[in-house]
Design a protein around this motif. Structure first.
Motif, mmCIF file in Angstrom:
data_model
loop_
_atom_site.group_PDB
_atom_site.id
_atom_site.type_symbol
_atom_site.label_atom_id
_atom_site.label_comp_id
_atom_site.label_asym_id
_atom_site.label_seq_id
_atom_site.Cartn_x
_atom_site.Cartn_y
_atom_site.Cartn_z
ATOM 1 N N MET A 54 0.840 -1.197 0.000
ATOM 2 C CA MET A 54 0.000 0.000 0.000
ATOM 3 C C MET A 54 0.876 1.248 0.000
ATOM 4 S SD MET A 54 -3.030 1.096 2.649
ATOM 5 C CE MET A 54 -1.879 1.349 3.999
ATOM 6 N N GLU A 55 0.547 2.192 -0.834
ATOM 7 C CA GLU A 55 1.334 3.421 -0.935
ATOM 8 C C GLU A 55 1.148 4.281 0.308
ATOM 9 O OE1 GLU A 55 1.884 7.269 -3.895
ATOM 10 O OE2 GLU A 55 0.487 5.647 -4.399
ATOM 11 N N ILE A 56 2.268 4.757 0.855
ATOM 12 C CA ILE A 56 2.233 5.596 2.053
ATOM 13 C C ILE A 56 1.944 7.031 1.651
ATOM 14 C CG2 ILE A 56 3.552 6.442 4.036
ATOM 15 C CD1 ILE A 56 5.200 3.890 3.893
ATOM 16 N N GLN A 57 0.956 7.630 2.292
ATOM 17 C CA GLN A 57 0.599 9.004 1.992
ATOM 18 C C GLN A 57 1.518 9.971 2.745
ATOM 19 O OE1 GLN A 57 -1.681 10.146 -0.285
ATOM 20 N NE2 GLN A 57 -1.729 7.963 -0.840
ATOM 21 N N PRO A 58 2.116 10.928 2.046
ATOM 22 C CA PRO A 58 2.966 11.918 2.726
ATOM 23 C C PRO A 58 2.164 12.734 3.730
ATOM 24 C CG PRO A 58 3.312 11.964 0.338
ATOM 25 C CD PRO A 58 2.095 11.140 0.585
ATOM 26 N N ILE A 59 2.824 13.187 4.770
ATOM 27 C CA ILE A 59 2.211 14.050 5.769
ATOM 28 C C ILE A 59 2.942 15.386 5.779
ATOM 29 C CG2 ILE A 59 1.332 12.212 7.252
ATOM 30 C CD1 ILE A 59 3.826 12.369 8.906
ATOM 31 N N SER A 60 2.359 16.384 6.436
ATOM 32 C CA SER A 60 2.969 17.708 6.513
ATOM 33 C C SER A 60 2.969 18.173 7.960
ATOM 34 C CB SER A 60 2.213 18.707 5.630
ATOM 35 O OG SER A 60 0.869 18.827 6.054
ATOM 36 N N PHE A 61 3.823 19.178 8.246
ATOM 37 C CA PHE A 61 3.949 19.695 9.602
ATOM 38 C C PHE A 61 4.057 21.217 9.569
ATOM 39 C CE2 PHE A 61 5.782 15.437 9.722
ATOM 40 C CZ PHE A 61 5.218 14.882 10.867
ATOM 41 N N ASP A 62 3.257 21.882 10.413
ATOM 42 C CA ASP A 62 3.446 23.301 10.644
ATOM 43 C C ASP A 62 4.390 23.461 11.834
ATOM 44 O OD1 ASP A 62 1.888 22.535 12.777
ATOM 45 O OD2 ASP A 62 0.154 23.747 12.218
ATOM 46 N N ILE A 63 4.574 24.691 12.330
ATOM 47 C CA ILE A 63 5.534 24.916 13.413
ATOM 48 C C ILE A 63 5.221 24.077 14.661
ATOM 49 C CG2 ILE A 63 6.299 26.628 15.119
ATOM 50 C CD1 ILE A 63 7.921 26.741 12.627
ATOM 51 N N PRO A 64 3.968 24.042 15.161
ATOM 52 C CA PRO A 64 3.714 23.182 16.327
ATOM 53 C C PRO A 64 4.037 21.714 16.053
ATOM 54 C CG PRO A 64 1.930 24.755 16.055
ATOM 55 C CD PRO A 64 2.786 24.871 14.833
ATOM 56 N N GLY A 65 3.754 21.255 14.839
ATOM 57 C CA GLY A 65 4.066 19.875 14.488
ATOM 58 C C GLY A 65 5.561 19.623 14.439
ATOM 59 N N VAL A 90 7.133 21.886 6.933
ATOM 60 C CA VAL A 90 7.436 20.635 6.240
ATOM 61 C C VAL A 90 6.212 20.337 5.381
ATOM 62 C CG1 VAL A 90 7.927 18.168 6.461
ATOM 63 C CG2 VAL A 90 8.932 19.798 8.086
ATOM 64 N N THR A 91 6.371 20.461 4.085
ATOM 65 C CA THR A 91 5.235 20.359 3.177
ATOM 66 C C THR A 91 4.931 18.924 2.773
ATOM 67 O OG1 THR A 91 6.747 20.758 1.326
ATOM 68 C CG2 THR A 91 5.589 22.668 2.248
ATOM 69 N N GLU A 92 5.933 18.063 2.821
ATOM 70 C CA GLU A 92 5.749 16.680 2.389
ATOM 71 C C GLU A 92 6.773 15.808 3.094
ATOM 72 O OE1 GLU A 92 6.147 14.128 -1.761
ATOM 73 O OE2 GLU A 92 5.600 16.259 -1.857
ATOM 74 N N CYS A 93 6.300 14.750 3.735
ATOM 75 C CA CYS A 93 7.210 13.896 4.501
ATOM 76 C C CYS A 93 6.676 12.468 4.540
ATOM 77 C CB CYS A 93 7.353 14.441 5.926
ATOM 78 S SG CYS A 93 8.354 13.414 7.028
ATOM 79 N N VAL A 94 7.548 11.541 4.245
ATOM 80 C CA VAL A 94 7.288 10.122 4.489
ATOM 81 C C VAL A 94 8.313 9.682 5.517
ATOM 82 C CG1 VAL A 94 7.272 7.790 3.537
ATOM 83 C CG2 VAL A 94 6.312 9.678 2.203
ATOM 84 N N PRO A 95 7.881 9.449 6.773
ATOM 85 C CA PRO A 95 8.840 9.101 7.833
ATOM 86 C C PRO A 95 9.748 7.942 7.422
ATOM 87 C CG PRO A 95 6.685 9.532 8.773
ATOM 88 C CD PRO A 95 6.503 9.539 7.282
ATOM 89 N N LEU A 96 11.037 8.125 7.778
ATOM 90 C CA LEU A 96 12.104 7.160 7.496
ATOM 91 C C LEU A 96 12.441 7.073 6.013
ATOM 92 C CD1 LEU A 96 11.235 4.302 10.018
ATOM 93 C CD2 LEU A 96 12.713 6.295 10.342
#
Length: 326
Positions: free
Chosen positions: A1-12, A29-35
């Protein structure tokens, strides 16, 4: 299954890493796939504290700030993983650190970090930064999570436990204090990170010192429970000691400089309030405005940070650039 990227604002971002104002150098952080990878950006405004620490009519983002911004985006590649969020991470090594263009207030640095390996608390990968689609900076880095790399501090101590004798030959032992340093460098508070030199032979070498006290503005933010000197501040201390090797020459005093390449940057130990960093800077070559050399540093005789550097005297280098024919 394809992992969906996540994003983070300053609190994140602050939930993932422990950097805080004035030491937090990414805005989104506009786009992130952990690891795997993280993408985001840092905006630059003239209100940033470091723009006012260098006496020039053309303010620029310090290269070590670019290093720290790249490092913090790289942190997001693995600290975004749920089980690692909020842990302390420490810079260990940087290689092939290159700077391709000046960044000025009003610009945006787009960052992309790739995690190439992660095991036993050791993360390795690459980061690049662009401004308006033009490559601006890049580096390879190794960062560790001490909590998962329990032997980190001990291994460093074992590698550097013995007193290291500098290969810089004894020169002029002098009283070269802060006013003398200011006569040579354009840096000023809060960006002047040398307290003086104990030995200096202009055009050859410098032995400089920097005392760290808890009153330094970055300790409360880095980190509240365990204050230590940020890696990019350590690098800047060493860079300023290297610049002093040639900016102490009468004809080069207070000339504007720029870093071009850093290699083999090793951060070997934690530096804390109450420590004194002693830097031994050697100028290996200096021609046509291009300076090459190295810096080794010590705390209580133990190796701390070391690096190889290429820097330029900006207006001197311009004299030798090929002129375009009209």
């Amino acid at each position: 299954m394809e992992i969906q990227p996540i994003s983070f604002d300053i609190p994140g971002i602050m939930a993932c890493q422990q950097n805080r104002y004035p030491m937090l150098f990414i805005d989104r952080v506009t786009e992130c796939v952990p690891l795997k990878y993280a993408k985001g950006f840092k905006l630059f405004t003239y209100n940033e504290w470091y723009f006012h620490g260098y006496e020039t009519a053309s303010p620029k983002v310090w290269n070590v700030v670019q290093i720290e911004a790249m490092s913090q985006m790289f942190l997001m590649t693995f600290l975004s993983e749920e089980k690692f969020r909020g842990l302390v991470a420490m810079s260990n090594r940087f290689d092939k650190v290159q700077f391709f263009r000046k960044i000025i207030p009003g610009e945006r640095l787009d960052l992309e970090a790739t995690l190439e390996s992660f095991g036993r608390g050791v993360a390795r990968g690459k980061v690049k930064g662009e401004v308006n689609g033009v490559l601006t900076c890049s580096m390879e880095c190794t960062i560790v999570i001490p909590e998962f790399f329990a032997d980190f501090k001990q291994s460093l101590a074992n590698n550097t436990a013995s007193k290291v004798v500098s290969n810089i030959t004894a020169g002029n032992v002098i009283n070269f204090g802060i006013e003398n340093v200011k006569e040579c460098l354009l840096n000023k508070y809060p960006w002047l990170l040398l307290d003086g030199a104990t030995e200096i032979q202009p055009g050859k070498f410098v032995k400089a010192i920097k005392n760290f006290t808890y009153n330094e503005h970055y300790f409360p933010a880095h980190f509240p429970g365990s204050p230590s000197v940020p890696g990019f501040i350590q690098i800047e201390c060493c860079m300023q000691s290297f610049l002093l090797t040639f900016l102490s020459l009468d004809q080069y005093k207070r000339r504007e400089t720029a870093d071009r390449l850093l290699n083999n940057v090793h951060l070997r130990r934690k530096i804390v309030p109450g420590d004194t960093l002693e830097m031994h800077a050697s100028l290996d070559s200096f021609s046509r405005g291009i300076a090459r050399g190295r810096v080794e540093s010590y705390v209580n005789g133990e190796q701390a940070i070391s690096l190889e550097v290429t820097a330029v005297v900006v207006d001197e280098l311009e004299k030798f650039r090929p002129k375009l024919k009209g």
